[in-house]
Design a protein around this motif. Structure first.
Motif, mmCIF file in Angstrom:
data_model
loop_
_atom_site.group_PDB
_atom_site.id
_atom_site.type_symbol
_atom_site.label_atom_id
_atom_site.label_comp_id
_atom_site.label_asym_id
_atom_site.label_seq_id
_atom_site.Cartn_x
_atom_site.Cartn_y
_atom_site.Cartn_z
ATOM 1 N N THR A 178 32.895 53.754 4.474
ATOM 2 C CA THR A 178 33.563 53.055 5.579
ATOM 3 C C THR A 178 32.521 52.386 6.466
ATOM 4 O O THR A 178 31.628 53.048 7.000
ATOM 5 C CB THR A 178 34.392 54.043 6.419
ATOM 6 N N LEU A 179 32.658 51.075 6.600
ATOM 7 C CA LEU A 179 31.784 50.311 7.492
ATOM 8 C C LEU A 179 32.540 50.043 8.784
ATOM 9 O O LEU A 179 33.661 49.541 8.759
ATOM 10 C CB LEU A 179 31.376 48.987 6.846
ATOM 11 N N GLU A 180 31.934 50.427 9.906
ATOM 12 C CA GLU A 180 32.536 50.144 11.212
ATOM 13 C C GLU A 180 31.644 49.150 11.941
ATOM 14 O O GLU A 180 30.420 49.301 11.952
ATOM 15 C CB GLU A 180 32.643 51.427 12.030
ATOM 16 N N PHE A 181 32.280 48.151 12.547
ATOM 17 C CA PHE A 181 31.517 47.146 13.290
ATOM 18 C C PHE A 181 32.040 47.104 14.717
ATOM 19 O O PHE A 181 33.240 46.995 14.956
ATOM 20 C CB PHE A 181 31.673 45.772 12.628
ATOM 21 N N PHE A 182 31.102 47.222 15.683
ATOM 22 C CA PHE A 182 31.448 47.169 17.098
ATOM 23 C C PHE A 182 30.926 45.841 17.659
ATOM 24 O O PHE A 182 29.725 45.723 17.933
ATOM 25 C CB PHE A 182 30.814 48.358 17.835
ATOM 26 N N PRO A 183 31.818 44.839 17.807
ATOM 27 C CA PRO A 183 31.374 43.492 18.206
ATOM 28 C C PRO A 183 30.662 43.426 19.552
ATOM 29 O O PRO A 183 29.722 42.668 19.723
ATOM 30 C CB PRO A 183 32.663 42.664 18.237
ATOM 31 N N GLU A 184 31.117 44.255 20.533
ATOM 32 C CA GLU A 184 30.512 44.170 21.881
ATOM 33 C C GLU A 184 29.013 44.461 21.829
ATOM 34 O O GLU A 184 28.221 43.828 22.517
ATOM 35 C CB GLU A 184 31.146 45.166 22.874
ATOM 36 N N THR A 185 28.627 45.436 21.013
ATOM 37 C CA THR A 185 27.208 45.825 20.950
ATOM 38 C C THR A 185 26.550 45.339 19.654
ATOM 39 O O THR A 185 25.364 45.542 19.441
ATOM 40 C CB THR A 185 27.077 47.362 21.004
ATOM 41 N N HIS A 186 27.335 44.699 18.809
ATOM 42 C CA HIS A 186 26.875 44.223 17.502
ATOM 43 C C HIS A 186 26.245 45.371 16.695
ATOM 44 O O HIS A 186 25.185 45.243 16.104
ATOM 45 C CB HIS A 186 25.877 43.069 17.656
ATOM 46 N N THR A 187 26.949 46.510 16.702
ATOM 47 C CA THR A 187 26.455 47.720 16.031
ATOM 48 C C THR A 187 27.239 47.971 14.750
ATOM 49 O O THR A 187 28.456 47.794 14.717
ATOM 50 C CB THR A 187 26.612 48.947 16.963
ATOM 51 N N TYR A 188 26.515 48.385 13.708
ATOM 52 C CA TYR A 188 27.138 48.733 12.436
ATOM 53 C C TYR A 188 26.949 50.216 12.141
ATOM 54 O O TYR A 188 25.847 50.746 12.286
ATOM 55 C CB TYR A 188 26.470 47.967 11.284
ATOM 56 N N LEU A 189 28.022 50.877 11.705
ATOM 57 C CA LEU A 189 27.939 52.248 11.207
ATOM 58 C C LEU A 189 28.518 52.268 9.801
ATOM 59 O O LEU A 189 29.591 51.703 9.565
ATOM 60 C CB LEU A 189 28.763 53.214 12.073
ATOM 61 N N TYR A 190 27.805 52.886 8.883
ATOM 62 C CA TYR A 190 28.331 53.046 7.520
ATOM 63 C C TYR A 190 28.410 54.535 7.234
ATOM 64 O O TYR A 190 27.389 55.215 7.222
ATOM 65 C CB TYR A 190 27.439 52.328 6.502
ATOM 66 N N ASP A 191 29.643 55.029 7.075
ATOM 67 C CA ASP A 191 29.874 56.477 6.938
ATOM 68 C C ASP A 191 29.162 57.255 8.044
ATOM 69 O O ASP A 191 28.518 58.279 7.805
ATOM 70 C CB ASP A 191 29.435 56.975 5.549
ATOM 71 N N GLY A 192 29.257 56.715 9.269
ATOM 72 C CA GLY A 192 28.694 57.399 10.436
ATOM 73 C C GLY A 192 27.214 57.162 10.683
ATOM 74 O O GLY A 192 26.673 57.574 11.706
ATOM 75 N N LEU A 193 26.542 56.497 9.749
ATOM 76 C CA LEU A 193 25.104 56.249 9.880
ATOM 77 C C LEU A 193 24.878 54.864 10.501
ATOM 78 O O LEU A 193 25.395 53.869 9.997
ATOM 79 C CB LEU A 193 24.466 56.300 8.481
ATOM 80 N N MET A 194 24.129 54.822 11.613
ATOM 81 C CA MET A 194 23.863 53.519 12.242
ATOM 82 C C MET A 194 22.839 52.755 11.418
ATOM 83 O O MET A 194 21.774 53.278 11.087
ATOM 84 C CB MET A 194 23.350 53.693 13.665
ATOM 85 N N LEU A 195 23.184 51.521 11.070
ATOM 86 C CA LEU A 195 22.306 50.711 10.220
ATOM 87 C C LEU A 195 21.871 49.440 10.930
ATOM 88 O O LEU A 195 22.624 48.874 11.727
ATOM 89 C CB LEU A 195 23.039 50.313 8.926
ATOM 90 N N PRO A 196 20.665 48.962 10.621
ATOM 91 C CA PRO A 196 20.233 47.677 11.188
ATOM 92 C C PRO A 196 21.019 46.531 10.556
ATOM 93 O O PRO A 196 21.523 46.654 9.437
ATOM 94 C CB PRO A 196 18.756 47.596 10.795
ATOM 95 N N SER A 197 21.109 45.435 11.285
ATOM 96 C CA SER A 197 21.751 44.242 10.727
ATOM 97 C C SER A 197 20.703 43.420 9.975
ATOM 98 O O SER A 197 19.499 43.620 10.140
ATOM 99 C CB SER A 197 22.349 43.404 11.849
ATOM 100 N N VAL A 198 21.177 42.491 9.180
ATOM 101 C CA VAL A 198 20.273 41.561 8.484
ATOM 102 C C VAL A 198 19.402 40.841 9.513
ATOM 103 O O VAL A 198 18.210 40.634 9.303
ATOM 104 C CB VAL A 198 21.094 40.576 7.614
ATOM 105 N N THR A 199 19.980 40.495 10.659
ATOM 106 C CA THR A 199 19.232 39.819 11.732
ATOM 107 C C THR A 199 18.047 40.672 12.192
ATOM 108 O O THR A 199 16.946 40.158 12.402
ATOM 109 C CB THR A 199 20.168 39.528 12.932
ATOM 110 N N GLU A 200 18.270 41.982 12.327
ATOM 111 C CA GLU A 200 17.175 42.878 12.737
ATOM 112 C C GLU A 200 16.085 42.941 11.675
ATOM 113 O O GLU A 200 14.901 42.990 11.993
ATOM 114 C CB GLU A 200 17.722 44.285 13.000
#
Length: 198
Positions: free
Chosen positions: A10-32
């Protein structure tokens, strides 16, 4: 928050903070990840100019996404120029703002959203919309190749071409970008190394 099922996770995306979580693990974006190589490019640009450019870029992306998803034409120059390029080059948009996850040795290491996948001349490709005045084609090539890896890994979709759609004040260009998976993996390695040393 937006939620997507990708490759059994499960990928969760939080637009306000531009944060990605995949199965609860915070991951960097391609931009980072791109920041590992292209970090100081905007350091001399005043914040107000950057903010204005970001706002404009977001508006253009949203207008084109709406047009691709529902056929809604807001009458903007961006949509008009996009439609012109579509007619000129005969491409069909398959997906817009597609979320993806990049894996290394089956372990999730990054996330992103690519602007669009498309079909042209019977081939599938990825395109990224840019609204900046001067294109950094090297940086965009890295970005598109990272997206390509993520698309293959997340959805099993291979792509035969990468394109830049450059839209800005009378500019409407459809530009080739090279496929080079090796350089994308080198950048991932560099990013992971730097993250470990922090």
């Amino acid at each position: 928050m937006e939620t997507f099922n990708i490759k059994g996770g499960t990928l969760e995306f939080f637009p306000e903070t531009h944060t990605y979580l995949y199965d609860g693990l915070m991951l960097p974006s391609v931009t980072e990840i791109l920041g590992a190589k292209f970090s100081g490019e905007y350091k001399n640009v005043p914040p107000a100019v950057l903010e204005n450019a970001a706002r404009r870029g977001t508006a253009v992306h949203k207008a084109i996404e709406n047009y691709n998803n529902s056929g809604y034409d807001d009458g903007s120059e961006a949509v008009r120029n996009f439609k012109f390029l579509q007619k000129q080059y005969g491409f069909e948009v398959l997906d817009s703002e597609l979320p993806l996850v990049i894996f290394k040795d089956d372990f999730p290491i990054a996330c992103g959203r690519l602007d669009m996948t498309m079909q042209m001349d019977g081939k599938t490709g990825i395109a990224d919309i840019k609204t900046v005045s001067a294109l950094d084609k090297e940086k965009i090539a890295y970005q598109l190749n990272l997206y390509r890896i993520g698309l293959i890994q997340s959805y099993g979709v291979d792509t035969q071409f990468l394109k830049i759609i450059h839209l800005r004040d009378g500019i409407r260009k459809f530009i080739d970008s090279p496929i080079n998976e090796g350089m994308a993996w080198e950048l991932i390695e560099k990013y992971l190394e730097e993250s470990e040393n922090e």
